[in-house]
Write a protein that holds these residues in place. Structure first.
Motif, mmCIF file in Angstrom:
data_model
loop_
_atom_site.group_PDB
_atom_site.id
_atom_site.type_symbol
_atom_site.label_atom_id
_atom_site.label_comp_id
_atom_site.label_asym_id
_atom_site.label_seq_id
_atom_site.Cartn_x
_atom_site.Cartn_y
_atom_site.Cartn_z
ATOM 1 N N SER A 11 0.825 -1.210 0.000
ATOM 2 C CA SER A 11 0.000 0.000 0.000
ATOM 3 C C SER A 11 0.856 1.256 0.000
ATOM 4 C CB SER A 11 -0.920 0.019 1.225
ATOM 5 O OG SER A 11 -1.858 -1.014 1.172
ATOM 6 N N LEU A 12 2.010 1.184 0.672
ATOM 7 C CA LEU A 12 2.853 2.365 0.831
ATOM 8 C C LEU A 12 3.973 2.466 -0.198
ATOM 9 C CD1 LEU A 12 3.107 2.450 4.724
ATOM 10 C CD2 LEU A 12 1.910 4.081 3.257
ATOM 11 N N ARG A 13 4.065 1.489 -1.090
ATOM 12 C CA ARG A 13 5.158 1.494 -2.068
ATOM 13 C C ARG A 13 5.200 2.783 -2.892
ATOM 14 N NH1 ARG A 13 8.415 -2.410 -2.950
ATOM 15 N NH2 ARG A 13 7.049 -3.996 -2.024
ATOM 16 N N PRO A 14 4.044 3.344 -3.320
ATOM 17 C CA PRO A 14 4.112 4.586 -4.105
ATOM 18 C C PRO A 14 4.660 5.778 -3.307
ATOM 19 C CG PRO A 14 1.977 3.511 -4.370
ATOM 20 C CD PRO A 14 2.668 2.836 -3.229
ATOM 21 N N TRP A 15 4.780 5.639 -1.987
ATOM 22 C CA TRP A 15 5.165 6.766 -1.135
ATOM 23 C C TRP A 15 6.556 6.592 -0.523
ATOM 24 C CZ3 TRP A 15 1.553 10.473 -1.591
ATOM 25 C CH2 TRP A 15 0.262 10.084 -1.951
ATOM 26 N N LEU A 16 7.332 5.652 -1.034
ATOM 27 C CA LEU A 16 8.638 5.378 -0.433
ATOM 28 C C LEU A 16 9.623 6.533 -0.603
ATOM 29 C CD1 LEU A 16 9.153 1.605 -1.366
ATOM 30 C CD2 LEU A 16 8.698 2.576 0.894
ATOM 31 N N ALA A 17 9.383 7.406 -1.583
ATOM 32 C CA ALA A 17 10.287 8.532 -1.799
ATOM 33 C C ALA A 17 9.898 9.769 -1.009
ATOM 34 C CB ALA A 17 10.357 8.868 -3.290
ATOM 35 N N LEU A 41 8.822 -3.106 9.818
ATOM 36 C CA LEU A 41 9.179 -3.049 8.398
ATOM 37 C C LEU A 41 10.510 -2.348 8.171
ATOM 38 C CD1 LEU A 41 5.864 -2.266 6.440
ATOM 39 C CD2 LEU A 41 7.390 -4.224 6.112
ATOM 40 N N ARG A 42 10.762 -1.295 8.924
ATOM 41 C CA ARG A 42 11.986 -0.537 8.677
ATOM 42 C C ARG A 42 13.243 -1.309 9.078
ATOM 43 N NH1 ARG A 42 12.271 4.277 13.296
ATOM 44 N NH2 ARG A 42 12.333 2.880 15.099
ATOM 45 N N GLU A 43 13.062 -2.426 9.774
ATOM 46 C CA GLU A 43 14.219 -3.241 10.143
ATOM 47 C C GLU A 43 14.825 -3.933 8.922
ATOM 48 O OE1 GLU A 43 12.905 -5.946 13.131
ATOM 49 O OE2 GLU A 43 12.500 -4.363 14.629
ATOM 50 N N HIS A 44 13.970 -4.167 7.875
ATOM 51 C CA HIS A 44 14.502 -4.848 6.692
ATOM 52 C C HIS A 44 14.095 -4.172 5.381
ATOM 53 C CE1 HIS A 44 10.445 -6.613 6.552
ATOM 54 N NE2 HIS A 44 10.616 -6.926 7.835
ATOM 55 N N GLU A 45 13.498 -2.969 5.488
ATOM 56 C CA GLU A 45 13.144 -2.197 4.294
ATOM 57 C C GLU A 45 13.657 -0.772 4.461
ATOM 58 O OE1 GLU A 45 11.658 -3.299 1.563
ATOM 59 O OE2 GLU A 45 11.171 -5.322 2.307
ATOM 60 N N LEU A 47 12.858 2.616 4.511
ATOM 61 C CA LEU A 47 11.685 3.478 4.629
ATOM 62 C C LEU A 47 12.126 4.909 4.916
ATOM 63 C CD1 LEU A 47 9.292 1.317 6.870
ATOM 64 C CD2 LEU A 47 9.584 1.268 4.389
ATOM 65 N N PRO A 48 11.268 5.887 4.614
ATOM 66 C CA PRO A 48 11.557 7.274 5.013
ATOM 67 C C PRO A 48 11.626 7.380 6.540
ATOM 68 C CG PRO A 48 9.807 7.205 3.359
ATOM 69 C CD PRO A 48 10.037 5.794 3.808
ATOM 70 N N PRO A 49 12.199 8.462 7.062
ATOM 71 C CA PRO A 49 12.229 8.666 8.527
ATOM 72 C C PRO A 49 10.822 8.556 9.122
ATOM 73 C CG PRO A 49 13.583 10.292 7.416
ATOM 74 C CD PRO A 49 12.867 9.545 6.337
ATOM 75 N N LEU A 50 10.722 7.837 10.229
ATOM 76 C CA LEU A 50 9.432 7.530 10.841
ATOM 77 C C LEU A 50 9.296 8.220 12.191
ATOM 78 C CD1 LEU A 50 6.818 5.752 10.730
ATOM 79 C CD2 LEU A 50 8.145 3.967 11.908
ATOM 80 N N LEU A 110 3.149 18.914 9.081
ATOM 81 C CA LEU A 110 3.633 18.343 7.824
ATOM 82 C C LEU A 110 4.427 19.358 7.024
ATOM 83 C CD1 LEU A 110 0.612 16.211 6.541
ATOM 84 C CD2 LEU A 110 2.611 15.463 7.827
ATOM 85 N N GLU A 111 5.633 18.955 6.628
ATOM 86 C CA GLU A 111 6.422 19.730 5.682
ATOM 87 C C GLU A 111 6.079 19.267 4.270
ATOM 88 O OE1 GLU A 111 8.243 22.221 6.551
ATOM 89 O OE2 GLU A 111 8.195 21.934 8.734
ATOM 90 N N GLU A 112 6.612 19.961 3.278
ATOM 91 C CA GLU A 112 6.290 19.680 1.883
ATOM 92 C C GLU A 112 6.540 18.211 1.542
ATOM 93 O OE1 GLU A 112 4.729 20.194 -1.654
ATOM 94 O OE2 GLU A 112 4.922 21.858 -0.225
ATOM 95 N N GLY A 113 5.470 17.535 1.059
ATOM 96 C CA GLY A 113 5.584 16.165 0.586
ATOM 97 C C GLY A 113 5.589 15.096 1.650
ATOM 98 N N GLU A 114 5.537 15.466 2.940
ATOM 99 C CA GLU A 114 5.550 14.459 4.001
ATOM 100 C C GLU A 114 4.186 13.796 4.138
ATOM 101 O OE1 GLU A 114 9.056 16.373 6.828
ATOM 102 O OE2 GLU A 114 6.974 16.379 7.534
ATOM 103 N N LEU A 115 4.187 12.611 4.751
ATOM 104 C CA LEU A 115 2.962 11.825 4.883
ATOM 105 C C LEU A 115 2.476 11.782 6.325
ATOM 106 C CD1 LEU A 115 3.570 10.888 2.012
ATOM 107 C CD2 LEU A 115 3.124 8.530 2.746
ATOM 108 N N LEU A 116 1.161 11.868 6.479
ATOM 109 C CA LEU A 116 0.519 11.517 7.737
ATOM 110 C C LEU A 116 -0.196 10.196 7.493
ATOM 111 C CD1 LEU A 116 -0.330 12.438 10.668
ATOM 112 C CD2 LEU A 116 -2.514 13.043 9.614
ATOM 113 N N LEU A 117 0.165 9.166 8.212
ATOM 114 C CA LEU A 117 -0.415 7.836 8.054
ATOM 115 C C LEU A 117 -1.440 7.603 9.161
ATOM 116 C CD1 LEU A 117 2.889 5.885 7.333
ATOM 117 C CD2 LEU A 117 1.265 6.801 5.675
ATOM 118 N N THR A 118 -2.644 7.253 8.774
ATOM 119 C CA THR A 118 -3.702 7.014 9.764
ATOM 120 C C THR A 118 -4.158 5.558 9.687
ATOM 121 O OG1 THR A 118 -5.465 7.688 8.244
ATOM 122 C CG2 THR A 118 -4.468 9.413 9.603
#
Length: 438
Positions: A11-17, A41-45, A47-50, A110-118
């Motif tokens: 689901s989040l693959r389009p947002w990895l950048a 997930l971030r242990e083996h993928e 991901l952007p800063p969480l 939120l800064e430019e382009g950042e994600l809020l995940l709900t």
């Protein structure tokens, strides 16, 4: 990798950048599981800063312990937590006011382009569809919660909409997660809680796949809404061209290209155009569109909507809101005509070139004005405005420049703006604030 982790990553693959991901962490089941899954997930993928954001409303005493609960979870997972404290004005609907305050706080972070995940999930989507269906929503509303939408400078993303709540609870128990329960969720006088606790369980006893099927129907309706939006864009293409008064900076459409369309295509096109500007009218209120469209040529029809007014003037539809709905005050004295002057509720006026001699003043049209034009003698201002097809709603706002009782110029109208005198011009920048909803 578990099936739940794989589904989330897909689901989040389009947002990895994206520059960063922020989890909206209430401390409840859904958001706690989402944060835990992302931390794994971030242990083996890559991901952007969480990080996580907890919004504290302070509306009930039990909630005072939730920030500490969220802090403990984030420390356990090695995730930074930002706590936002907000004041809620519940004059109308406390639930709605709390939601608006919460999302306003998220948007500020939120800064430019950042994600809020709900953490909204498939059962939430089913509830949303039922709730909106019972309220008589159209295709747009019945599409339910979109998987993503703009929020402030970034994006709100709901990566769990395809996951059942039961799967989230199963994962939480397997991982030994603790979560908080909002006592207000037990209040079945609230519509969503009634659907969640009474209606959906009853449906599931007869139709075990009820929630999944309702969520799938919402997907179909979102697809239908996308097709309707694409059709609206095609239907609006010929209407979007700028007319002679583009300098007004107002949203407008040419009316003529819309008239051959069927009633339903007209409504579809206008809904699409109006959606960023105002809350859309209900079915009965669309009679206002028919009255506006079918009024006589000399009429000045108005369709009043929640966020403003739609006007028809000289073959165009004009959207007015904010200061355009209020009569401007008389301008202050113009002691320094070489400097721009802020007009109360009516933008800014400015003289360019070599200013005319004598004491100058500004005014608005009151009726009966006469203007001397080179080679044409004295002409009624009303007739001059008619010749230029100036929309009626603009005429009372056009700044007029006087020297004593002599009308020298009408702002922004070629041949009347001072250019007829050869050395100067009167420019007006109309008000631009509050032209629509964000």
């Amino acid at each position: 990798m578990t099936a739940l982790e794989s589904s989330l990553l897909e689901s989040l693959r389009p947002w990895l950048a994206a520059p960063a991901w922020h989890v909206a962490l209430s401390g409840g089941l859904d958001s706690s599981v989402l944060l835990h899954l992302l931390a794994r997930l971030r242990e083996h993928e890559a991901l952007p800063p969480l990080s996580a954001i907890h919004v504290h409303h302070g509306l009930q005493a039990v909630a005072d312990g939730w920030p500490a609960h969220c802090q403990a979870l984030c420390e356990q997972l090695g995730v930074a937590l930002h706590i936002e404290r907000v004041q809620v004005d519940g004059a109308a609907s406390l639930e709605r006011a709390a939601r608006e305050a919460r999302y306003a706080a998220f948007a500020r972070r939120l800064e430019e382009g950042e994600l809020l995940l709900t953490g909204q999930h498939r059962d939430d989507q089913a509830e949303t569809l039922l709730l909106r269906l019972l309220r008589g929503a159209g295709v747009r509303g019945l599409g339910g919660m979109p998987p993503s939408r703009r929020l402030g400078a970034g994006w709100l993303v709901r990566p769990l909409l395809g996951v059942a709540r039961a799967d989230l609870e199963r994962y939480a128990r397997q991982q030994g997660l603790a979560w908080v329960e909002d006592p207000s969720n037990a209040d079945t006088t609230l519509a969503r809680n009634f659907l969640r606790r009474e209606v959906l369980p009853a449906l599931a006893r007869h139709w075990p796949q009820a929630a999944a099927n309702l969520a799938r129907s919402a997907e179909h309706l979102r697809a239908a809404e996308q097709l309707m939006s694409e059709l609206a864009e095609l239907d609006l293409l010929a209407s979007r061209g700028e007319g002679p008064f583009a300098w007004l900076g107002l949203p407008s459409l040419a009316l003529a290209p819309l008239l051959p369309l069927s009633e339903q295509r007209q409504r579809n096109a206008l809904r699409h155009w109006l959606a960023p500007l105002t809350l859309l009218p209900d079915t009965e209120h669309w009679a206002g569109w028919q009255d506006l469209r079918d009024a006589g040529v000399d009429a000045i029809p108005i369709w009043r909507l929640a966020g403003g007014e739609l006007r028809r003037a000289d073959g165009r539809l004009w959207w007015l809101s904010g200061e355009w709905l209020r009569q401007p005050s008389l301008p202050a004295a113009w002691d320094e005509p070489t400097q721009p002057l802020q007009l109360p509720g009516n933008g800014v006026v400015q003289l360019t070139g070599t200013r005319p001699a004598g004491p100058l003043r500004l005014a608005y049209r009151a009726g009966g004005e006469v203007m001397a034009l080179p080679g044409r003698g004295h002409r009624d201002l009303k007739r001059l405005l008619n010749e230029r097809a100036v929309p009626a709603f603009v005429r009372g706002r056009l700044p007029l420049l006087y020297r004593g009782d002599e009308l020298l110029a009408v702002a922004n109208l070629p041949g009347l703006d001072g250019s007829q005198h050869g050395a100067w011009q009167l420019h007006w920048r109309p008000p631009t604030s509050a032209q629509g909803l964000s």
